[in-house]
Design a protein around this motif. Structure first.
Motif, PDB file in Angstrom:
ATOM      1  N   VAL A  33      45.056  35.850  46.096  1.00  0.00           N
ATOM      2  CA  VAL A  33      45.118  35.509  44.672  1.00  0.00           C
ATOM      3  C   VAL A  33      45.075  36.802  43.865  1.00  0.00           C
ATOM      4  N   TYR A  34      46.033  36.950  42.959  1.00  0.00           N
ATOM      5  CA  TYR A  34      46.005  38.096  42.048  1.00  0.00           C
ATOM      6  C   TYR A  34      45.894  37.580  40.619  1.00  0.00           C
ATOM      7  N   ASP A  35      44.832  38.008  39.931  1.00  0.00           N
ATOM      8  CA  ASP A  35      44.597  37.636  38.536  1.00  0.00           C
ATOM      9  C   ASP A  35      45.060  38.807  37.676  1.00  0.00           C
ATOM     10  N   GLY A  36      46.235  38.688  37.052  1.00  0.00           N
ATOM     11  CA  GLY A  36      46.808  39.781  36.268  1.00  0.00           C
ATOM     12  C   GLY A  36      45.985  40.121  35.055  1.00  0.00           C
ATOM     13  N   SER A  37      45.345  39.130  34.417  1.00  0.00           N
ATOM     14  CA  SER A  37      44.549  39.417  33.220  1.00  0.00           C
ATOM     15  C   SER A  37      43.265  40.148  33.575  1.00  0.00           C
ATOM     16  N   ALA A  38      42.690  39.866  34.726  1.00  0.00           N
ATOM     17  CA  ALA A  38      41.456  40.529  35.152  1.00  0.00           C
ATOM     18  C   ALA A  38      41.738  41.775  35.981  1.00  0.00           C
ATOM     19  N   GLY A  39      42.961  41.949  36.481  1.00  0.00           N
ATOM     20  CA  GLY A  39      43.311  43.095  37.309  1.00  0.00           C
ATOM     21  C   GLY A  39      42.567  43.091  38.634  1.00  0.00           C
ATOM     22  N   ARG A  40      42.409  41.898  39.255  1.00  0.00           N
ATOM     23  CA  ARG A  40      41.686  41.832  40.522  1.00  0.00           C
ATOM     24  C   ARG A  40      42.449  40.968  41.523  1.00  0.00           C
ATOM     25  N   MET A  41      42.306  41.365  42.785  1.00  0.00           N
ATOM     26  CA  MET A  41      42.932  40.645  43.881  1.00  0.00           C
ATOM     27  C   MET A  41      41.858  40.181  44.847  1.00  0.00           C
ATOM     28  N   THR A  42      42.006  38.943  45.381  1.00  0.00           N
ATOM     29  CA  THR A  42      40.983  38.328  46.225  1.00  0.00           C
ATOM     30  C   THR A  42      41.644  37.719  47.448  1.00  0.00           C
ATOM     31  N   LEU A  43      41.001  37.870  48.597  1.00  0.00           N
ATOM     32  CA  LEU A  43      41.474  37.284  49.843  1.00  0.00           C
ATOM     33  C   LEU A  43      40.561  36.127  50.254  1.00  0.00           C
ATOM     34  N   TYR A  44      41.189  34.977  50.648  1.00  0.00           N
ATOM     35  CA  TYR A  44      40.477  33.820  51.202  1.00  0.00           C
ATOM     36  C   TYR A  44      40.930  33.618  52.642  1.00  0.00           C
ATOM     37  N   VAL A  45      39.997  33.381  53.544  1.00  0.00           N
ATOM     38  CA  VAL A  45      40.294  33.030  54.925  1.00  0.00           C
ATOM     39  C   VAL A  45      39.670  31.668  55.199  1.00  0.00           C
ATOM     40  N   ASN A  46      40.520  30.721  55.573  1.00  0.00           N
ATOM     41  CA  ASN A  46      40.074  29.336  55.820  1.00  0.00           C
ATOM     42  C   ASN A  46      39.259  28.802  54.636  1.00  0.00           C
ATOM     43  N   SER A  47      39.774  29.040  53.434  1.00  0.00           N
ATOM     44  CA  SER A  47      39.243  28.531  52.156  1.00  0.00           C
ATOM     45  C   SER A  47      37.982  29.245  51.686  1.00  0.00           C
ATOM     46  N   VAL A  48      37.540  30.282  52.373  1.00  0.00           N
ATOM     47  CA  VAL A  48      36.327  30.995  51.999  1.00  0.00           C
ATOM     48  C   VAL A  48      36.703  32.370  51.461  1.00  0.00           C
ATOM     49  N   ALA A  49      36.230  32.678  50.270  1.00  0.00           N
ATOM     50  CA  ALA A  49      36.515  34.001  49.679  1.00  0.00           C
ATOM     51  C   ALA A  49      35.885  35.089  50.540  1.00  0.00           C
ATOM     52  N   GLN A  50      36.680  36.151  50.813  1.00  0.00           N
ATOM     53  CA  GLN A  50      36.210  37.236  51.680  1.00  0.00           C
ATOM     54  C   GLN A  50      35.790  38.460  50.852  1.00  0.00           C
TER      55      GLN A  50
END
Length: 432
Positions: free
Chosen positions: A362-379
């Motif tokens: 997931v990349y949030d352009g307004s917040a300037g942050r990228m997040t990875l989820y593995v099997n629905s859990v944020a890493q």
């Protein structure tokens, strides 16, 4: 004035000096002189008997008055000369024959009285038949009324005792449509109100996707609307469920694992669209997801990317350098990527080989942050503010760097889905 034996009035002839006893009218058994007192069994006389008794009493009274008119005069004996009220036989009516009785007309007043008594007596008899001999016999009332042809009155009496919709007695027929929420009166026909429809709404049919075991398919609820979705199954290898971006296949075979999937050889297998599917430029948000079955960790393996002029705009991949699943982006589209120019959000643990794993970046352009989820859990999350537009095609099974196609995936991939916005954590959970 003389009274003959038996209680009758003795009448005499003025001319012949004879006395006779008037005939008594016929009386029903048990009637004594019309008095209404029974002399036999003591049963109460009926209305007809009482009426006839009244007529008899009226006639006896008239006979007494007539006898008074022909009674003794002041100076004569029986039958001798006129006396007070005396008059010749011709003036009193028919001449009295020997042993006969002089019949005289009954005055109108007496007739009227007799008729009135008869009517009252008949009415009393009917009332007794309908209502019984006491006020407490309500059951006998209805039965006698029905026997007398008064079924309508009896029905009205019963109807008046039934409760209305509000519970209070009414004088007419009961309502056959009880108010909602009320219990219908026994014996009435009820017509339930049509109610309103049910309160629960019908949910949209769930989307069918592959299950995690590889043994078949599973269903999951509809979620956010994707801009591209490729199930990668036999017979529909590069088909986009949205119908907008069909992908061309190269060196991709299919297998039945995970409900059907594409098999990538790790050297040349790919599915690519003819144009960009996502906007990856500055301030643009997006989400990418896929199921991956990694069979080798010998090198970098990219599950999903989108081509730029030199480099990919993003990479959902296995990072050999970190031995982690990674959501990666490079700082620019002009230089060869390096560890110094690459930003990664990494998984907390190394990948489990030959295991179906659900990956979401997931990349949030307004917040300037990228997040990875593995099997629905944020890493993990990482800051990234150097976004650039990648205007080439979406690539499944490889990446691009230094203007070359590389980082080929070794294993199986299916259910690739992309969105043009940053999904929330709960929406990401709904994708698996």
């Amino acid at each position: 004035m003389l009274r003959a034996a038996g209680g009758g009035l003795a009448r005499g002839s003025l001319r012949r000096g004879q006395w006779s006893t008037p005939q008594q009218p016929d009386r029903p058994a048990g009637e004594d002189g019309g008095s209404g007192a029974g002399t036999g069994s003591g049963a109460e006389p009926d209305a007809r008997t009482r009426a006839l008794g009244a007529v008899t009493r009226a006639r006896n009274a008239e006979a007494a008055r007539n006898a008074a008119r022909v009674g003794d005069g002041p100076g004569g004996g029986p039958g001798d000369g006129p006396g007070p009220g005396d008059g010749p036989g011709e003036e009193l009516g028919d001449e009295v024959e020997d042993g006969g009785v002089a019949r005289r007309p009954i005055p109108g007043v007496a007739i009227a009285v007799a008729v009135a008594v008869l009517v009252v007596g008949v009415g009393t008899a009917v009332g007794v038949e309908m209502h019984g001999h006491g006020s407490g016999h309500s059951g006998a009332k209805a039965e006698n009324a029905a026997a007398s042809g008064s079924s309508v009155d009896a029905q009205q009496e019963v109807d008046g005792s039934l409760p209305s919709a509000g519970g209070a007695p009414t004088s007419g027929k009961p309502s056959t449509k009880p108010t909602a929420g009320k219990t219908a009166t026994a014996g009435t026909t009820t017509k339930p109100t049509a109610g309103a429809p049910t309160a629960a709404s019908t949910a949209a049919p769930p989307k069918t996707t592959s299950d995690k075991s590889g043994a078949g398919t599973s269903t999951k609820s509809s979620g956010p609307t994707p801009v591209g979705s490729w199930e990668i199954r036999p017979g529909a290898l590069g088909a986009d469920d949205t119908g907008a971006h069909t992908a061309g296949a190269a060196n991709v075979t299919t297998a039945g694992g995970h409900g059907g999937c594409g098999v990538f050889n790790g050297t040349s297998s790919q599915l690519t669209t003819s144009s960009a599917v996502l906007s990856t430029g500055a301030g643009r948000s997006f989400t990418v997801s896929a199921w991956a079955y990694l069979t080798s960790d010998a090198h970098i393996a990219t599950v999903l990317s989108q081509d730029g002029q030199v480099n990919s705009g993003f990479y959902l991949q296995y990072s050999k350098t970190d031995n982690r699943w990674a959501f990666s982006r490079v700082l620019n589209d002009t230089a060869v990527p390096s560890n110094a120019t690459t930003v990664r959000a990494l998984s907390k643990a190394a990948p489990a080989l030959s295991t179906w794993t659900h990956l979401v970046g997931v990349y949030d352009g307004s917040a300037g942050r990228m997040t990875l989820y593995v099997n629905s859990v944020a890493q993990s999350s990482a800051a990234y503010t150097s976004a650039f537009a990648s205007n080439g095609g979406l690539a499944i099974g490889r990446g691009k760097a230094n203007s070359k196609q590389l980082d080929w995936f070794s294993g199986e991939i299916n259910d690739v889905t992309v969105f043009s916005r940053a999904l929330s954590a709960s929406e990401v959970q709904g994708l698996a």
